[in-house]
Design a protein around this motif. Sequence first.
Motif, PDB file in Angstrom:
ATOM      1  N   VAL A  56      -3.651  13.260  -3.290  1.00  0.00           N
ATOM      2  CA  VAL A  56      -3.371  14.636  -3.707  1.00  0.00           C
ATOM      3  C   VAL A  56      -2.763  15.280  -2.651  1.00  0.00           C
ATOM      4  CG1 VAL A  56      -5.101  16.796  -3.850  1.00  0.00           C
ATOM      5  CG2 VAL A  56      -6.143  14.478  -4.637  1.00  0.00           C
ATOM      6  N   ALA A  57      -2.721  15.063  -1.402  1.00  0.00           N
ATOM      7  CA  ALA A  57      -1.760  15.906  -0.434  1.00  0.00           C
ATOM      8  C   ALA A  57      -0.372  15.360  -0.581  1.00  0.00           C
ATOM      9  CB  ALA A  57      -2.311  15.199   0.885  1.00  0.00           C
ATOM     10  N   LEU A  58      -0.017  14.378  -1.233  1.00  0.00           N
ATOM     11  CA  LEU A  58       1.158  13.677  -1.223  1.00  0.00           C
ATOM     12  C   LEU A  58       1.936  14.657  -2.547  1.00  0.00           C
ATOM     13  CD1 LEU A  58       1.146   9.977  -0.307  1.00  0.00           C
ATOM     14  CD2 LEU A  58       2.271  11.989   0.856  1.00  0.00           C
ATOM     15  N   THR A  59       0.882  14.383  -3.709  1.00  0.00           N
ATOM     16  CA  THR A  59       1.269  15.236  -4.909  1.00  0.00           C
ATOM     17  C   THR A  59       1.534  16.652  -4.711  1.00  0.00           C
ATOM     18  OG1 THR A  59      -0.400  13.576  -6.107  1.00  0.00           O
ATOM     19  CG2 THR A  59       0.431  15.628  -7.312  1.00  0.00           C
ATOM     20  N   LEU A  60       0.648  17.492  -3.993  1.00  0.00           N
ATOM     21  CA  LEU A  60       0.886  18.767  -3.544  1.00  0.00           C
ATOM     22  C   LEU A  60       2.297  18.967  -2.699  1.00  0.00           C
ATOM     23  CD1 LEU A  60      -2.582  19.876  -2.537  1.00  0.00           C
ATOM     24  CD2 LEU A  60      -1.349  20.357  -4.683  1.00  0.00           C
ATOM     25  N   TYR A  61       2.621  18.039  -1.965  1.00  0.00           N
ATOM     26  CA  TYR A  61       3.824  18.037  -1.236  1.00  0.00           C
ATOM     27  C   TYR A  61       5.109  17.915  -2.009  1.00  0.00           C
ATOM     28  CZ  TYR A  61       6.847  17.330   2.786  1.00  0.00           C
ATOM     29  OH  TYR A  61       7.930  17.565   3.602  1.00  0.00           O
ATOM     30  N   GLY A  62       5.025  16.837  -3.114  1.00  0.00           N
ATOM     31  CA  GLY A  62       6.142  16.511  -3.753  1.00  0.00           C
ATOM     32  C   GLY A  62       6.129  17.506  -5.061  1.00  0.00           C
ATOM     33  N   ASN A 111       0.891  -1.220   0.057  1.00  0.00           N
ATOM     34  CA  ASN A 111       0.040   0.112  -0.023  1.00  0.00           C
ATOM     35  C   ASN A 111       1.049   1.260   0.035  1.00  0.00           C
ATOM     36  OD1 ASN A 111      -2.425  -1.613   0.011  1.00  0.00           O
ATOM     37  ND2 ASN A 111      -2.446  -1.247   2.299  1.00  0.00           N
ATOM     38  N   HIS A 112       2.168   1.398   0.705  1.00  0.00           N
ATOM     39  CA  HIS A 112       2.881   2.414   0.863  1.00  0.00           C
ATOM     40  C   HIS A 112       3.409   2.627  -0.591  1.00  0.00           C
ATOM     41  CE1 HIS A 112       5.036   4.927   3.760  1.00  0.00           C
ATOM     42  NE2 HIS A 112       5.817   5.070   2.638  1.00  0.00           N
ATOM     43  N   LEU A 113       3.922   1.382  -1.426  1.00  0.00           N
ATOM     44  CA  LEU A 113       4.355   1.935  -2.524  1.00  0.00           C
ATOM     45  C   LEU A 113       3.422   2.277  -3.711  1.00  0.00           C
ATOM     46  CD1 LEU A 113       6.771  -1.540  -2.674  1.00  0.00           C
ATOM     47  CD2 LEU A 113       7.444   0.964  -2.405  1.00  0.00           C
ATOM     48  N   TRP A 114       2.275   1.581  -3.431  1.00  0.00           N
ATOM     49  CA  TRP A 114       1.262   2.155  -4.519  1.00  0.00           C
ATOM     50  C   TRP A 114       0.780   3.706  -4.236  1.00  0.00           C
ATOM     51  CZ3 TRP A 114      -0.886   1.319  -8.828  1.00  0.00           C
ATOM     52  CH2 TRP A 114      -1.867   1.673  -9.286  1.00  0.00           C
ATOM     53  N   LEU A 115       0.742   3.936  -2.914  1.00  0.00           N
ATOM     54  CA  LEU A 115       0.501   5.299  -2.635  1.00  0.00           C
ATOM     55  C   LEU A 115       1.627   6.487  -3.145  1.00  0.00           C
ATOM     56  CD1 LEU A 115      -1.519   6.967  -1.001  1.00  0.00           C
ATOM     57  CD2 LEU A 115      -0.130   6.773   1.114  1.00  0.00           C
ATOM     58  N   SER A 164       3.590  18.699   5.565  1.00  0.00           N
ATOM     59  CA  SER A 164       2.885  17.280   4.752  1.00  0.00           C
ATOM     60  C   SER A 164       1.638  17.121   5.422  1.00  0.00           C
ATOM     61  CB  SER A 164       3.808  16.452   4.841  1.00  0.00           C
ATOM     62  OG  SER A 164       4.489  15.871   6.100  1.00  0.00           O
ATOM     63  N   LEU A 165       1.974  16.855   6.946  1.00  0.00           N
ATOM     64  CA  LEU A 165       0.489  16.759   7.829  1.00  0.00           C
ATOM     65  C   LEU A 165      -0.496  17.627   7.678  1.00  0.00           C
ATOM     66  CD1 LEU A 165      -0.667  14.823   9.837  1.00  0.00           C
ATOM     67  CD2 LEU A 165       0.358  15.990  11.730  1.00  0.00           C
ATOM     68  N   ALA A 166      -0.281  18.878   7.475  1.00  0.00           N
ATOM     69  CA  ALA A 166      -1.322  19.974   7.290  1.00  0.00           C
ATOM     70  C   ALA A 166      -2.027  19.828   6.012  1.00  0.00           C
ATOM     71  CB  ALA A 166      -0.726  21.362   7.524  1.00  0.00           C
ATOM     72  N   LEU A 167      -1.106  19.250   5.064  1.00  0.00           N
ATOM     73  CA  LEU A 167      -1.795  19.142   3.851  1.00  0.00           C
ATOM     74  C   LEU A 167      -2.844  18.079   3.852  1.00  0.00           C
ATOM     75  CD1 LEU A 167       1.207  19.492   1.049  1.00  0.00           C
ATOM     76  CD2 LEU A 167      -0.970  21.115   1.226  1.00  0.00           C
ATOM     77  N   LEU A 168      -2.423  16.942   4.666  1.00  0.00           N
ATOM     78  CA  LEU A 168      -3.194  15.772   4.646  1.00  0.00           C
ATOM     79  C   LEU A 168      -4.524  16.283   5.505  1.00  0.00           C
ATOM     80  CD1 LEU A 168      -0.538  13.346   5.558  1.00  0.00           C
ATOM     81  CD2 LEU A 168      -2.063  12.893   3.611  1.00  0.00           C
ATOM     82  N   VAL A 169      -4.370  17.100   6.542  1.00  0.00           N
ATOM     83  CA  VAL A 169      -5.403  17.317   7.274  1.00  0.00           C
ATOM     84  C   VAL A 169      -6.598  18.229   6.259  1.00  0.00           C
ATOM     85  CG1 VAL A 169      -6.369  18.684   9.242  1.00  0.00           C
ATOM     86  CG2 VAL A 169      -4.329  17.005   9.476  1.00  0.00           C
ATOM     87  N   GLN A 227      10.783  12.704  -0.372  1.00  0.00           N
ATOM     88  CA  GLN A 227       9.771  13.554   0.344  1.00  0.00           C
ATOM     89  C   GLN A 227       8.357  12.705   0.249  1.00  0.00           C
ATOM     90  OE1 GLN A 227       9.783  17.306  -1.668  1.00  0.00           O
ATOM     91  NE2 GLN A 227      11.219  18.256  -0.422  1.00  0.00           N
ATOM     92  N   ILE A 228       8.009  12.064  -0.860  1.00  0.00           N
ATOM     93  CA  ILE A 228       6.735  11.466  -0.924  1.00  0.00           C
ATOM     94  C   ILE A 228       6.783  10.105   0.040  1.00  0.00           C
ATOM     95  CG2 ILE A 228       5.059  10.181  -2.417  1.00  0.00           C
ATOM     96  CD1 ILE A 228       5.759  12.389  -4.452  1.00  0.00           C
ATOM     97  N   VAL A 229       7.885   9.423  -0.271  1.00  0.00           N
ATOM     98  CA  VAL A 229       7.816   7.970   0.543  1.00  0.00           C
ATOM     99  C   VAL A 229       7.897   8.516   1.907  1.00  0.00           C
ATOM    100  CG1 VAL A 229       9.552   6.289   0.798  1.00  0.00           C
ATOM    101  CG2 VAL A 229       9.168   7.004  -1.231  1.00  0.00           C
ATOM    102  N   SER A 230       8.631   9.571   2.298  1.00  0.00           N
ATOM    103  CA  SER A 230       8.717   9.675   3.954  1.00  0.00           C
ATOM    104  C   SER A 230       7.262  10.310   4.331  1.00  0.00           C
ATOM    105  CB  SER A 230       9.520  10.836   4.103  1.00  0.00           C
ATOM    106  OG  SER A 230      10.921  10.483   3.727  1.00  0.00           O
ATOM    107  N   ALA A 231       6.773  11.206   3.590  1.00  0.00           N
ATOM    108  CA  ALA A 231       5.334  12.040   4.101  1.00  0.00           C
ATOM    109  C   ALA A 231       4.338  10.855   3.892  1.00  0.00           C
ATOM    110  CB  ALA A 231       5.348  13.096   3.030  1.00  0.00           C
ATOM    111  N   ALA A 232       4.296  10.002   3.103  1.00  0.00           N
ATOM    112  CA  ALA A 232       3.202   8.910   2.975  1.00  0.00           C
ATOM    113  C   ALA A 232       2.990   8.194   4.295  1.00  0.00           C
ATOM    114  CB  ALA A 232       3.608   7.716   1.889  1.00  0.00           C
TER     115      ALA A 232
END
Length: 211
Positions: free
Chosen positions: A83-89, A18-22, A63-68, A145-150
């Motif tokens: 969507v949040a991870l895309t905006l973060y990366g 799931n992490h890799l897919w995300l 990153s947590l703020a984007l997710l929230v 960044q995306i791997v970590s923030a995921a």
Amino acid sequence: MTQWIAANPKIFIVALQNHLWLTGVALSAVLLIALPLGLLLTRQRRFANAAMAIVNILRTVPSLALLVIMLPLLGTGFLPSVVALTLYGLPALLLNTYTGLTEVDADIVDAARGQGFSDHQVMTRIEIPLALPVIFAGIRTAAVQIVSAATLAAFIGGGGLGELITAGMANFNFPQLIAGAVAVALLALSVEIGFAGIERLMTRQLRMGAS
């Protein structure tokens, strides 16, 4: 940690998948958005300053703020996490794409145009190859960044290795918590090393081609 993984292989593998897919979907979205947009901004410089200002503001949002923020907009689950991870990366790759293309030596571009190259040929044969190392550095940064923030996507039901960490904290299951944390760290390190190796190889090939 290893004992917990050995005792719960299915849970660990599902979380890793799931992490890799995300992260894979989010990074693909970043590539599809940032690369064309970066190219477009080099051709439409009047919009570049505004776009870079927005991107720089986006870089300051945790990153947590984007997710929230996604919660009232898209709810919970896979889509808001992507969507949040895309905006973060996005900022890292967009800035590198724009910077790499705009910093190509103007004399080289002028010489190509003097030889009759069209704008498309200048872009594909001169600007993009010369800017590729900088662009790829942006891809590497965005990927890490995306791997970590995921990991934080677990807080809004996005799944991934973060679920092992949150579940371990909630149940005081420290082997599970450590398994998730170490897996994320190793995954981020592997992405960094892998992309760095590809970047060095690409830069070496471009130099050999130039010589």
